[in-house]
Write an enzyme that holds these catalytic residues in place. Structure first.
Site, PDB file in Angstrom:
ATOM      1  N   MET A  35       0.986  -1.030  -0.119  1.00  0.00           N
ATOM      2  CA  MET A  35       0.002  -0.179   0.077  1.00  0.00           C
ATOM      3  C   MET A  35       0.995   1.232  -0.028  1.00  0.00           C
ATOM      4  O   MET A  35       0.334   2.336   0.270  1.00  0.00           O
ATOM      5  CB  MET A  35      -0.889  -0.096   1.140  1.00  0.00           C
ATOM      6  N   GLY A  36       2.106   0.956  -0.367  1.00  0.00           N
ATOM      7  CA  GLY A  36       2.993   2.161  -0.316  1.00  0.00           C
ATOM      8  C   GLY A  36       3.448   2.650   0.905  1.00  0.00           C
ATOM      9  O   GLY A  36       3.539   1.910   2.011  1.00  0.00           O
ATOM     10  N   LEU A  38       6.490   3.404   1.494  1.00  0.00           N
ATOM     11  CA  LEU A  38       7.557   1.981   1.544  1.00  0.00           C
ATOM     12  C   LEU A  38       8.639   2.307   2.657  1.00  0.00           C
ATOM     13  O   LEU A  38       9.091   3.271   3.050  1.00  0.00           O
ATOM     14  CB  LEU A  38       8.428   1.859   0.286  1.00  0.00           C
ATOM     15  N   GLY A  41      10.959  -2.818   5.486  1.00  0.00           N
ATOM     16  CA  GLY A  41      10.232  -4.110   5.520  1.00  0.00           C
ATOM     17  C   GLY A  41       9.805  -4.424   4.135  1.00  0.00           C
ATOM     18  O   GLY A  41       9.835  -5.571   3.460  1.00  0.00           O
ATOM     19  N   HIS A  42       9.297  -3.390   3.314  1.00  0.00           N
ATOM     20  CA  HIS A  42       9.010  -3.488   2.112  1.00  0.00           C
ATOM     21  C   HIS A  42      10.195  -3.764   0.905  1.00  0.00           C
ATOM     22  O   HIS A  42      10.198  -4.607   0.305  1.00  0.00           O
ATOM     23  CB  HIS A  42       8.288  -2.427   1.386  1.00  0.00           C
ATOM     24  N   GLN A  66     -10.319  -2.850   2.230  1.00  0.00           N
ATOM     25  CA  GLN A  66      -9.714  -3.401   3.555  1.00  0.00           C
ATOM     26  C   GLN A  66      -9.738  -2.435   4.846  1.00  0.00           C
ATOM     27  O   GLN A  66      -9.340  -2.930   5.854  1.00  0.00           O
ATOM     28  CB  GLN A  66      -8.339  -3.959   3.252  1.00  0.00           C
ATOM     29  N   GLY A 152       4.633 -10.246   3.902  1.00  0.00           N
ATOM     30  CA  GLY A 152       5.682 -10.253   4.663  1.00  0.00           C
ATOM     31  C   GLY A 152       4.904 -10.930   5.887  1.00  0.00           C
ATOM     32  O   GLY A 152       3.762 -11.108   6.162  1.00  0.00           O
ATOM     33  N   LYS A 154       5.315 -10.311   8.746  1.00  0.00           N
ATOM     34  CA  LYS A 154       4.873  -9.103   9.806  1.00  0.00           C
ATOM     35  C   LYS A 154       3.228  -9.187  10.068  1.00  0.00           C
ATOM     36  O   LYS A 154       2.559  -9.396  11.144  1.00  0.00           O
ATOM     37  CB  LYS A 154       5.131  -7.902   9.314  1.00  0.00           C
ATOM     38  N   GLN A 158      -2.502 -12.486   7.495  1.00  0.00           N
ATOM     39  CA  GLN A 158      -2.826 -12.192   6.084  1.00  0.00           C
ATOM     40  C   GLN A 158      -1.988 -13.221   5.219  1.00  0.00           C
ATOM     41  O   GLN A 158      -2.503 -13.694   4.207  1.00  0.00           O
ATOM     42  CB  GLN A 158      -2.405 -10.760   5.746  1.00  0.00           C
TER      43      GLN A 158
END
Ligand code: AMP
Length: 293
Positions: A35-36, A38, A41-42, A66, A152, A154, A158
């Protein structure tokens, strides 16, 4: 040498043309949906997927479906220019940044639901959240048709849900998990960390500390499972969290609760997972734990 500039595509039609061209050259394509806003982690997901594929597509789409009606969709950080610079630094091949109409055109009527593993944990306080995630990820995977998609650790629930989704719907994409990245102080890196005041960030650091404490108490045999979790929850509240939405232990492979009826002789691989609110910011985290009865 790879070209360091990122190709930017905003329509599914152009995305399909580019991915098809790569495929015809025999290149393997990977996708990292985001979702940007960034962060490390991304970027670690992008570096990880580059080990498995020839071309990497990163998508940035802040998915309205969401977010709940009282959540932070409107104020969710959007920083495309900075994001593109970061994507260039890690040699991303393509940024797919669709307009909302490319994902949810007028007349859109479909929702994708994964059952059972979308109950409890994050779903308890975020009704409809996972339907939003599974619907958008189904669309992104079908628009791109990557060989591999990386999500991820994290967001452990999900990842588990999306792996199930791809398997159940025969989406021809291998869903993989990238390791959870933390800032130097131990806090799980998150786009939402920028909402935290310095005082709130100090409180937030109690999350990874508490997870470690719970793991030490249970793995070391000092405390029964529920007692350690209750103590951890109380510690977070005493530290200044407004709410602890959950602090739970679930089996790693299927997110089932751990029950005393499990009679394994080898340790059960599990996760201790938490969601807690400090100020107005909801934070999540998780760590692996071994349970032996
Ligand atoms: P988001 O932009 O927050 O939707 O996240 C996009 C992807 O990055 C998801 O697969 C997340 O699980 C992953 N992600 C977010 N934060 C981290 C982190 N600290 N470490 C690893 N992956 C992460």
């Amino acid at each position: 040498m790879k070209n360091s500039s990122v190709q930017i595509i905003r329509s599914k039609k152009d995305l399909r043309v580019q991915v098809k061209e790569w495929r015809m050259k025999g290149l393997k394509v990977g996708m990292v949906p985001t979702m940007g806003a960034l962060h490390h982690g991304h970027l670690s997901l992008i570096k990880e997927i580059q080990k498995h594929v020839d071309k990497v597509v990163v998508s940035i789409f802040v998915n309205p479906k969401q977010f709940g009606p009282h959540e932070d969709f409107d104020k969710y950080p959007r920083s495309e220019t900075t994001d593109i610079k970061q994507l260039e630094e890690v040699n991303t091949d393509l940024l797919y940044a669709p307009e909302a109409g490319e994902i949810y055109p007028d007349g859109f009527l479909t929702s994708v639901t994964v059952t059972k593993i979308t109950e409890g944990l994050c779903a308890a306080k975020r009704p409809g959240h996972f339907d939003g995630v599974t619907t958008v990820v189904t669309k992104l995977l079908l628009q791109c048709l990557p060989d591999v998609a990386l999500f991820g650790e994290k967001d452990f629930q999900q990842y588990t849900v999306l792996k199930q989704l791809a398997k159940d719907l025969d989406i021809p994409t291998e869903v993989m998990c990238g390791k959870l990245i933390r800032d130097d102080d131990g806090l799980a890196t998150s786009s939402r960390n920028m909402y935290l005041s310095p005082e709130e960030r100090q409180i937030a650091l109690e999350i990874p500390k508490t997870l470690k404490q719970v793991i030490a108490e249970i793995e070391g045999g000092a405390m029964p499972l529920q007692e350690a979790l209750d103590k951890g929850t109380q510690h977070l509240l005493d530290s200044g969290f407004k709410e602890v939405q959950y602090l739970e232990i679930r089996q790693s492979d299927n997110l089932e609760p751990i029950t005393q009826t499990i009679t394994e002789t080898s340790p059960i691989l599990a996760r201790v997972l938490v969601a807690a609110v400090v100020g107005k910011t909801r934070l999540i985290d998780n760590m692996p734990i071994k349970i032996l009865f």
